[in-house]
Write a protein that holds these residues in place. Structure first.
Motif, short mmCIF file in Angstrom:
data_model
loop_
_atom_site.label_atom_id
_atom_site.label_comp_id
_atom_site.label_asym_id
_atom_site.label_seq_id
_atom_site.Cartn_x
_atom_site.Cartn_y
_atom_site.Cartn_z
N ASN A 22 0.82 -1.22 0.00
CA ASN A 22 0.00 0.00 0.00
C ASN A 22 0.85 1.26 0.00
O ASN A 22 0.36 2.34 -0.30
N ALA A 23 2.14 1.11 0.36
CA ALA A 23 3.03 2.26 0.36
C ALA A 23 3.62 2.54 -1.02
O ALA A 23 4.21 3.60 -1.24
N THR A 24 3.46 1.59 -1.95
CA THR A 24 4.01 1.81 -3.29
C THR A 24 3.25 2.93 -3.99
O THR A 24 2.06 3.15 -3.75
N ARG A 25 3.95 3.62 -4.88
CA ARG A 25 3.35 4.77 -5.57
C ARG A 25 2.67 4.35 -6.86
O ARG A 25 2.14 5.20 -7.59
N ASP A 26 2.69 3.05 -7.15
CA ASP A 26 2.03 2.54 -8.35
C ASP A 26 0.93 1.57 -7.97
O ASP A 26 0.92 1.00 -6.88
N VAL A 27 0.01 1.38 -8.90
CA VAL A 27 -1.01 0.34 -8.74
C VAL A 27 -0.31 -1.01 -8.75
O VAL A 27 0.62 -1.24 -9.52
N LEU A 28 -0.74 -1.90 -7.86
CA LEU A 28 -0.11 -3.23 -7.78
C LEU A 28 -1.17 -4.31 -7.88
O LEU A 28 -2.20 -4.26 -7.21
N TYR A 29 -0.90 -5.28 -8.75
CA TYR A 29 -1.74 -6.47 -8.87
C TYR A 29 -0.86 -7.70 -8.65
O TYR A 29 0.28 -7.74 -9.12
N VAL A 30 -1.40 -8.69 -7.97
CA VAL A 30 -0.80 -10.02 -7.93
C VAL A 30 -1.77 -10.93 -8.67
O VAL A 30 -2.94 -11.02 -8.29
N ALA A 85 10.38 -11.53 -16.82
CA ALA A 85 9.97 -10.14 -16.56
C ALA A 85 9.76 -9.43 -17.89
O ALA A 85 10.31 -9.82 -18.92
N HIS A 86 8.94 -8.39 -17.86
CA HIS A 86 8.65 -7.65 -19.09
C HIS A 86 8.06 -6.30 -18.73
O HIS A 86 7.46 -6.12 -17.67
N ARG A 87 8.25 -5.35 -19.64
CA ARG A 87 7.65 -4.02 -19.49
C ARG A 87 6.93 -3.68 -20.80
O ARG A 87 7.49 -3.87 -21.88
N PHE A 88 5.71 -3.20 -20.68
CA PHE A 88 4.95 -2.85 -21.88
C PHE A 88 3.92 -1.79 -21.55
O PHE A 88 3.63 -1.53 -20.37
N GLU A 89 3.36 -1.19 -22.59
CA GLU A 89 2.32 -0.17 -22.42
C GLU A 89 1.00 -0.71 -22.93
O GLU A 89 0.96 -1.47 -23.91
N THR A 90 -0.08 -0.32 -22.27
CA THR A 90 -1.42 -0.74 -22.67
C THR A 90 -2.41 0.29 -22.14
O THR A 90 -2.03 1.35 -21.67
N THR A 128 6.77 -9.10 -13.13
CA THR A 128 7.80 -10.06 -12.74
C THR A 128 7.12 -11.37 -12.36
O THR A 128 6.14 -11.37 -11.61
N PHE A 129 7.65 -12.47 -12.87
CA PHE A 129 7.10 -13.80 -12.57
C PHE A 129 7.83 -14.40 -11.37
O PHE A 129 9.06 -14.40 -11.32
N ILE A 130 7.06 -14.89 -10.39
CA ILE A 130 7.63 -15.56 -9.21
C ILE A 130 7.43 -17.07 -9.40
O ILE A 130 6.33 -17.59 -9.18
N PRO A 131 8.48 -17.80 -9.83
CA PRO A 131 8.31 -19.22 -10.18
C PRO A 131 7.77 -20.09 -9.06
O PRO A 131 6.88 -20.92 -9.29
N LYS A 132 8.29 -19.93 -7.83
CA LYS A 132 7.86 -20.81 -6.74
C LYS A 132 6.38 -20.65 -6.43
O LYS A 132 5.67 -21.62 -6.18
N ALA A 133 5.93 -19.39 -6.43
CA ALA A 133 4.51 -19.13 -6.11
C ALA A 133 3.62 -19.28 -7.34
O ALA A 133 2.40 -19.36 -7.20
N ARG A 134 4.25 -19.31 -8.54
CA ARG A 134 3.49 -19.35 -9.79
C ARG A 134 2.56 -18.16 -9.89
O ARG A 134 1.43 -18.24 -10.36
N HIS A 135 3.05 -17.01 -9.43
CA HIS A 135 2.29 -15.77 -9.46
C HIS A 135 3.08 -14.70 -10.21
O HIS A 135 4.30 -14.80 -10.37
N PHE A 136 2.37 -13.68 -10.65
CA PHE A 136 2.99 -12.51 -11.27
C PHE A 136 2.75 -11.30 -10.37
O PHE A 136 1.65 -11.13 -9.85
N VAL A 137 3.78 -10.49 -10.20
CA VAL A 137 3.63 -9.22 -9.50
C VAL A 137 3.68 -8.12 -10.55
O VAL A 137 4.67 -8.00 -11.28
N CYS A 138 2.62 -7.34 -10.64
CA CYS A 138 2.50 -6.32 -11.68
C CYS A 138 2.42 -4.93 -11.05
O CYS A 138 1.52 -4.66 -10.26
N PHE A 139 3.38 -4.08 -11.41
CA PHE A 139 3.34 -2.68 -11.02
C PHE A 139 2.84 -1.88 -12.22
O PHE A 139 3.43 -1.96 -13.31
N VAL A 140 1.75 -1.16 -12.02
CA VAL A 140 1.10 -0.44 -13.12
C VAL A 140 1.19 1.06 -12.85
O VAL A 140 0.69 1.56 -11.84
N HIS A 141 1.85 1.76 -13.77
CA HIS A 141 2.06 3.21 -13.61
C HIS A 141 1.20 3.96 -14.61
O HIS A 141 1.22 3.67 -15.81
N ASP A 142 0.43 4.91 -14.11
CA ASP A 142 -0.44 5.72 -14.97
C ASP A 142 0.42 6.71 -15.76
O ASP A 142 1.07 7.59 -15.18
#
Length: 340
Positions: free
Chosen positions: A154-162, A216-221, A238-252
Protein backbone atom coordinates in the motif's frame (compact mmCIF):
# COMPACT_ATOMS: atom_id res chain seq x y z
CA UNK A 1 -19.47 -79.77 32.62
CA UNK A 2 -19.72 -76.89 30.11
CA UNK A 3 -17.07 -75.94 27.57
CA UNK A 4 -16.22 -72.29 28.29
CA UNK A 5 -13.24 -72.09 25.92
CA UNK A 6 -15.00 -69.75 23.51
CA UNK A 7 -16.16 -67.49 26.33
CA UNK A 8 -12.65 -67.36 27.81
CA UNK A 9 -11.26 -66.55 24.38
CA UNK A 10 -13.74 -63.71 23.92
CA UNK A 11 -13.04 -62.39 27.42
CA UNK A 12 -9.29 -62.42 26.64
CA UNK A 13 -9.83 -60.55 23.39
CA UNK A 14 -12.07 -58.05 25.15
CA UNK A 15 -9.43 -57.47 27.84
CA UNK A 16 -6.73 -57.00 25.18
CA UNK A 17 -8.92 -54.54 23.31
CA UNK A 18 -9.61 -52.64 26.51
CA UNK A 19 -5.89 -52.45 27.34
CA UNK A 20 -5.09 -51.18 23.83
CA UNK A 21 -7.84 -48.58 24.06
CA UNK A 22 -6.69 -47.41 27.50
CA UNK A 23 -3.08 -47.19 26.30
CA UNK A 24 -4.23 -45.18 23.30
CA UNK A 25 -6.23 -42.81 25.49
CA UNK A 26 -3.43 -42.50 28.07
CA UNK A 27 -0.78 -41.72 25.47
CA UNK A 28 -2.88 -39.59 23.12
CA UNK A 29 -1.32 -36.12 22.49
CA UNK A 30 -4.39 -34.36 23.85
CA UNK A 31 -5.95 -33.95 27.29
CA UNK A 32 -8.79 -36.45 27.79
CA UNK A 33 -11.13 -36.58 30.76
CA UNK A 34 -14.35 -38.48 31.21
CA UNK A 35 -17.14 -37.53 33.57
CA UNK A 36 -20.42 -38.96 34.79
CA UNK A 37 -23.92 -37.58 34.28
CA UNK A 38 -23.36 -35.10 37.12
CA UNK A 39 -20.19 -33.77 35.56
CA UNK A 40 -17.86 -35.45 38.08
CA UNK A 41 -14.49 -36.39 36.56
CA UNK A 42 -13.81 -40.12 36.76
CA UNK A 43 -10.80 -40.40 34.42
CA UNK A 44 -7.87 -38.19 33.37
CA UNK A 45 -5.08 -39.25 31.00
CA UNK A 46 -1.31 -38.88 31.37
CA UNK A 47 -1.06 -36.10 28.76
CA UNK A 48 -3.18 -33.80 30.93
CA UNK A 49 -1.04 -34.50 33.99
CA UNK A 50 2.22 -34.02 32.07
CA UNK A 51 1.39 -30.98 29.89
CA UNK A 52 -1.39 -29.08 31.65
CA UNK A 53 -0.71 -30.02 35.30
CA UNK A 54 3.08 -30.11 34.62
CA UNK A 55 3.29 -33.16 36.92
CA UNK A 56 2.58 -30.98 39.95
CA UNK A 57 -0.63 -32.80 40.68
CA UNK A 58 -1.63 -36.46 40.37
CA UNK A 59 -4.92 -37.81 39.14
CA UNK A 60 -6.38 -37.34 42.60
CA UNK A 61 -6.18 -33.56 42.04
CA UNK A 62 -8.82 -33.90 39.29
CA UNK A 63 -10.81 -37.06 40.01
CA UNK A 64 -14.00 -36.31 41.89
CA UNK A 65 -14.10 -32.67 40.74
CA UNK A 66 -16.92 -31.29 38.66
CA UNK A 67 -15.82 -30.22 35.18
CA UNK A 68 -17.06 -26.66 35.84
CA UNK A 69 -14.79 -26.55 38.92
CA UNK A 70 -11.53 -27.63 37.32
CA UNK A 71 -8.79 -25.16 38.41
CA UNK A 72 -7.54 -24.09 34.98
CA UNK A 73 -11.05 -23.58 33.59
CA UNK A 74 -12.06 -21.62 36.67
CA UNK A 75 -9.01 -19.34 36.23
CA UNK A 76 -10.01 -18.80 32.58
CA UNK A 77 -13.39 -17.45 33.68
CA UNK A 78 -15.18 -19.67 31.14
CA UNK A 79 -15.87 -22.82 33.16
CA UNK A 80 -19.60 -22.07 33.33
CA UNK A 81 -19.75 -22.32 29.52
CA UNK A 82 -19.47 -26.12 29.92
CA UNK A 83 -22.83 -26.35 31.67
CA UNK A 84 -24.79 -27.18 28.44
CA UNK A 85 -22.96 -30.53 28.10
CA UNK A 86 -24.57 -31.60 31.38
CA UNK A 87 -27.93 -31.06 29.64
CA UNK A 88 -26.80 -33.22 26.73
CA UNK A 89 -25.57 -30.52 24.33
CA UNK A 90 -22.00 -30.56 22.96
CA UNK A 91 -19.82 -27.54 23.70
CA UNK A 92 -16.85 -26.18 21.75
CA UNK A 93 -14.72 -23.34 23.14
CA UNK A 94 -11.95 -21.94 20.93
CA UNK A 95 -8.84 -20.16 22.18
CA UNK A 96 -9.58 -20.27 25.89
CA UNK A 97 -6.76 -18.53 27.73
CA UNK A 98 -5.64 -20.36 30.87
CA UNK A 99 -3.63 -18.09 33.24
CA UNK A 100 -0.66 -19.69 34.98
CA UNK A 101 -1.02 -20.83 38.58
CA UNK A 102 2.12 -22.01 40.37
CA UNK A 103 4.09 -24.09 37.90
CA UNK A 104 1.06 -25.14 35.87
CA UNK A 105 0.15 -24.58 32.25
CA UNK A 106 -0.30 -21.10 30.85
CA UNK A 107 -1.56 -20.57 27.33
CA UNK A 108 -4.46 -21.13 24.98
CA UNK A 109 -6.60 -24.24 24.74
CA UNK A 110 -9.30 -25.49 22.42
CA UNK A 111 -11.91 -27.25 24.54
CA UNK A 112 -14.59 -29.67 23.42
CA UNK A 113 -17.14 -31.37 25.67
CA UNK A 114 -19.22 -34.22 24.18
CA UNK A 115 -22.14 -35.88 26.00
CA UNK A 116 -22.51 -39.67 26.04
CA UNK A 117 -25.94 -41.29 25.92
CA UNK A 118 -27.09 -44.84 26.60
CA UNK A 119 -30.56 -45.57 25.26
CA UNK A 120 -31.35 -41.85 25.12
CA UNK A 121 -30.24 -41.36 28.72
CA UNK A 122 -27.30 -39.05 29.50
CA UNK A 123 -24.69 -41.13 31.31
CA UNK A 124 -21.67 -38.87 31.13
CA UNK A 125 -19.32 -37.30 28.65
CA UNK A 126 -15.81 -36.68 27.38
CA UNK A 127 -13.83 -33.49 27.88
CA UNK A 128 -11.07 -32.87 25.33
CA UNK A 129 -8.54 -30.06 25.77
CA UNK A 130 -5.90 -29.24 23.17
CA UNK A 131 -2.95 -26.87 23.54
CA UNK A 132 -3.23 -24.32 20.71
CA UNK A 133 -0.77 -21.77 22.12
CA UNK A 134 1.80 -22.38 19.38
CA UNK A 135 -0.89 -22.34 16.69
CA UNK A 136 -2.14 -19.00 18.00
CA UNK A 137 1.42 -17.65 18.14
CA UNK A 138 2.07 -18.76 14.56
CA UNK A 139 -1.25 -17.28 13.45
CA UNK A 140 -0.23 -14.00 15.06
CA UNK A 141 3.15 -14.13 13.27
CA UNK A 142 1.43 -14.85 9.96
CA UNK A 143 -1.01 -12.00 10.56
CA UNK A 144 1.84 -9.66 11.46
CA UNK A 145 3.68 -10.64 8.28
CA UNK A 146 0.47 -10.15 6.30
CA UNK A 147 0.02 -6.69 7.85
CA UNK A 148 3.63 -5.82 6.99
CA UNK A 149 3.13 -7.11 3.45
CA UNK A 150 -0.07 -5.07 3.08
CA UNK A 151 1.70 -1.98 4.44
CA UNK A 152 4.49 -2.39 1.90
CA UNK A 153 2.23 -2.87 -1.11
CA UNK A 154 0.00 0.00 0.00
CA UNK A 155 3.03 2.26 0.36
CA UNK A 156 4.01 1.81 -3.29
CA UNK A 157 3.35 4.77 -5.57
CA UNK A 158 2.03 2.54 -8.35
CA UNK A 159 -1.01 0.34 -8.74
CA UNK A 160 -0.11 -3.23 -7.78
CA UNK A 161 -1.74 -6.47 -8.87
CA UNK A 162 -0.80 -10.02 -7.93
CA UNK A 163 -2.19 -12.41 -10.54
CA UNK A 164 -2.02 -16.14 -11.18
CA UNK A 165 -1.15 -17.97 -14.38
CA UNK A 166 -4.79 -17.79 -15.47
CA UNK A 167 -4.62 -13.97 -15.42
CA UNK A 168 -6.90 -13.89 -12.39
CA UNK A 169 -6.29 -11.11 -9.85
CA UNK A 170 -5.38 -12.48 -6.40
CA UNK A 171 -4.41 -9.31 -4.53
CA UNK A 172 -4.40 -5.56 -5.08
CA UNK A 173 -3.24 -2.54 -3.13
CA UNK A 174 -5.40 0.36 -1.99
CA UNK A 175 -4.21 2.58 -4.85
CA UNK A 176 -5.53 0.07 -7.39
CA UNK A 177 -9.00 0.39 -5.87
CA UNK A 178 -8.85 4.20 -5.89
CA UNK A 179 -7.51 4.49 -9.44
CA UNK A 180 -9.77 1.85 -10.98
CA UNK A 181 -12.86 2.80 -8.98
CA UNK A 182 -13.58 -0.78 -7.84
CA UNK A 183 -13.97 -2.17 -4.35
CA UNK A 184 -11.25 -4.66 -3.37
CA UNK A 185 -13.84 -7.45 -3.31
CA UNK A 186 -14.74 -6.58 -6.92
CA UNK A 187 -11.18 -6.45 -8.26
CA UNK A 188 -10.02 -9.65 -6.56
CA UNK A 189 -11.25 -12.50 -8.75
CA UNK A 190 -11.47 -10.45 -11.94
CA UNK A 191 -9.21 -11.33 -14.87
CA UNK A 192 -6.79 -8.95 -16.59
CA UNK A 193 -8.73 -9.00 -19.91
CA UNK A 194 -11.70 -7.57 -17.97
CA UNK A 195 -9.75 -4.38 -17.23
CA UNK A 196 -7.29 -4.32 -20.16
CA UNK A 197 -8.88 -2.50 -23.08
CA UNK A 198 -6.31 -3.67 -25.62
CA UNK A 199 -5.94 -7.41 -25.00
CA UNK A 200 -8.29 -10.31 -25.61
CA UNK A 201 -8.27 -13.41 -23.42
CA UNK A 202 -6.23 -15.24 -26.07
CA UNK A 203 -3.67 -12.43 -26.25
CA UNK A 204 -3.44 -12.30 -22.45
CA UNK A 205 -2.82 -16.07 -22.32
CA UNK A 206 -0.08 -15.72 -24.94
CA UNK A 207 1.55 -12.87 -23.03
CA UNK A 208 1.44 -14.87 -19.77
CA UNK A 209 3.17 -17.82 -21.42
CA UNK A 210 5.82 -15.46 -22.78
CA UNK A 211 6.28 -13.89 -19.32
CA UNK A 212 6.75 -17.33 -17.72
CA UNK A 213 9.57 -17.97 -20.19
CA UNK A 214 11.12 -14.48 -19.97
CA UNK A 215 10.65 -13.87 -16.23
CA UNK A 216 9.97 -10.14 -16.56
CA UNK A 217 8.65 -7.65 -19.09
CA UNK A 218 7.65 -4.02 -19.49
CA UNK A 219 4.95 -2.85 -21.88
CA UNK A 220 2.32 -0.17 -22.42
CA UNK A 221 -1.42 -0.74 -22.67
CA UNK A 222 -4.74 0.80 -21.64
CA UNK A 223 -6.82 -0.10 -18.60
CA UNK A 224 -10.54 0.63 -18.34
CA UNK A 225 -11.84 1.94 -15.00
CA UNK A 226 -15.21 1.04 -13.52
CA UNK A 227 -16.53 4.34 -14.91
CA UNK A 228 -15.36 3.37 -18.41
CA UNK A 229 -12.44 5.82 -18.51
CA UNK A 230 -9.41 4.60 -20.47
CA UNK A 231 -6.06 5.06 -18.73
CA UNK A 232 -2.74 4.83 -20.55
CA UNK A 233 -0.51 2.69 -18.34
CA UNK A 234 2.98 1.23 -18.28
CA UNK A 235 3.09 -2.28 -16.81
CA UNK A 236 6.17 -3.85 -15.20
CA UNK A 237 5.62 -7.57 -14.62
CA UNK A 238 7.80 -10.06 -12.74
CA UNK A 239 7.10 -13.80 -12.57
CA UNK A 240 7.63 -15.56 -9.21
CA UNK A 241 8.31 -19.22 -10.18
CA UNK A 242 7.86 -20.81 -6.74
CA UNK A 243 4.51 -19.13 -6.11
CA UNK A 244 3.49 -19.35 -9.79
CA UNK A 245 2.29 -15.77 -9.46
CA UNK A 246 2.99 -12.51 -11.27
CA UNK A 247 3.63 -9.22 -9.50
CA UNK A 248 2.50 -6.32 -11.68
CA UNK A 249 3.34 -2.68 -11.02
CA UNK A 250 1.10 -0.44 -13.12
CA UNK A 251 2.06 3.21 -13.61
CA UNK A 252 -0.44 5.72 -14.97
CA UNK A 253 1.22 7.46 -17.94
CA UNK A 254 -1.89 9.30 -19.15
CA UNK A 255 -0.33 12.71 -18.45
CA UNK A 256 2.87 11.69 -20.22
CA UNK A 257 0.88 10.45 -23.21
CA UNK A 258 -1.08 13.70 -23.31
CA UNK A 259 2.19 15.66 -23.15
CA UNK A 260 3.65 13.52 -25.94
CA UNK A 261 0.52 14.09 -28.04
CA UNK A 262 0.67 17.83 -27.40
CA UNK A 263 4.38 17.84 -28.29
CA UNK A 264 3.65 15.87 -31.46
CA UNK A 265 0.89 18.30 -32.43
CA UNK A 266 3.20 21.24 -31.72
CA UNK A 267 5.96 19.64 -33.78
CA UNK A 268 3.61 19.08 -36.70
CA UNK A 269 2.47 22.69 -36.44
CA UNK A 270 6.05 23.95 -36.39
CA UNK A 271 6.99 21.64 -39.27
CA UNK A 272 4.13 23.04 -41.34
CA UNK A 273 5.20 26.58 -40.41
CA UNK A 274 8.82 25.81 -41.32
CA UNK A 275 7.74 24.47 -44.71
CA UNK A 276 5.75 27.61 -45.35
CA UNK A 277 8.70 29.84 -44.34
CA UNK A 278 11.03 27.76 -46.49
CA UNK A 279 8.83 28.12 -49.56
CA UNK A 280 8.42 31.86 -48.98
CA UNK A 281 12.17 32.41 -48.54
CA UNK A 282 12.91 30.22 -51.55
CA UNK A 283 10.40 32.12 -53.69
CA UNK A 284 11.67 35.50 -52.51
CA UNK A 285 15.26 34.57 -53.27
CA UNK A 286 14.20 33.34 -56.70
CA UNK A 287 12.42 36.65 -57.32
CA UNK A 288 15.58 38.54 -56.34
CA UNK A 289 17.66 36.42 -58.74
CA UNK A 290 15.13 37.03 -61.51
CA UNK A 291 15.10 40.77 -60.87
CA UNK A 292 18.90 40.92 -60.98
CA UNK A 293 18.91 38.98 -64.26
CA UNK A 294 16.28 41.35 -65.67
CA UNK A 295 18.31 44.37 -64.63
CA UNK A 296 21.43 42.91 -66.19
CA UNK A 297 19.64 42.45 -69.49
CA UNK A 298 18.95 46.21 -69.61
CA UNK A 299 22.50 47.36 -68.96
CA UNK A 300 25.49 47.46 -71.29
CA UNK A 301 28.00 48.81 -68.81
CA UNK A 302 30.55 46.04 -68.12
CA UNK A 303 31.15 47.20 -64.54
CA UNK A 304 27.42 47.18 -63.76
CA UNK A 305 27.01 43.80 -65.41
CA UNK A 306 29.86 42.34 -63.32
CA UNK A 307 28.30 43.69 -60.12
CA UNK A 308 24.83 42.36 -61.02
CA UNK A 309 26.21 38.97 -62.07
CA UNK A 310 28.23 38.65 -58.86
CA UNK A 311 25.24 39.67 -56.73
CA UNK A 312 22.98 37.19 -58.52
CA UNK A 313 25.51 34.39 -57.86
CA UNK A 314 25.65 35.29 -54.18
CA UNK A 315 21.85 35.28 -53.88
CA UNK A 316 21.73 31.98 -55.74
CA UNK A 317 24.31 30.53 -53.29
CA UNK A 318 22.14 31.72 -50.42
CA UNK A 319 19.15 29.96 -51.98
CA UNK A 320 21.14 26.72 -52.40
CA UNK A 321 22.44 26.95 -48.81
CA UNK A 322 18.92 27.59 -47.52
CA UNK A 323 17.67 24.50 -49.39
CA UNK A 324 20.55 22.41 -48.01
CA UNK A 325 19.86 23.56 -44.45
CA UNK A 326 16.14 22.82 -44.84
CA UNK A 327 16.77 19.26 -46.00
CA UNK A 328 19.66 18.49 -43.65
CA UNK A 329 19.18 16.15 -40.65
CA UNK A 330 22.27 17.54 -38.93
CA UNK A 331 23.09 21.25 -39.34
CA UNK A 332 26.55 20.75 -37.82
CA UNK A 333 27.57 18.57 -40.77
CA UNK A 334 26.54 21.06 -43.46
CA UNK A 335 29.53 22.05 -45.65
CA UNK A 336 29.26 25.87 -45.78
CA UNK A 337 32.53 26.17 -47.76
CA UNK A 338 30.81 24.86 -50.88
CA UNK A 339 28.60 27.95 -50.99
CA UNK A 340 31.26 30.61 -50.44
Amino acid sequence: FRDVTFRKHMESQLADSERRLRTLVEEAPISIMTFDASGIVDFVNRYHLKVFARNHGGKEAFLGRKITELPGLVRSGRASELEPVLQGRPVVLNEVYIPEAGQGFSGYQRIKAVPIFRESELVGGILLREDVTEQKRMAAVVEEQADRYRSIINATRDVLYVIDTQARILEVNDLACRVMGFERSELVGMTIPEIDAMETSEEAASRIQSLIERGAHRFETQHRTKAGILLDVEVNVTFIPKARHFVCFVHDISERKQAELALSDSLEEKTALLKEVHHRVKNNLQIVVSLLALQASRSEDPNVLNVLHDTRNRVHSMALLHEALYRSDNLARTNFARYL
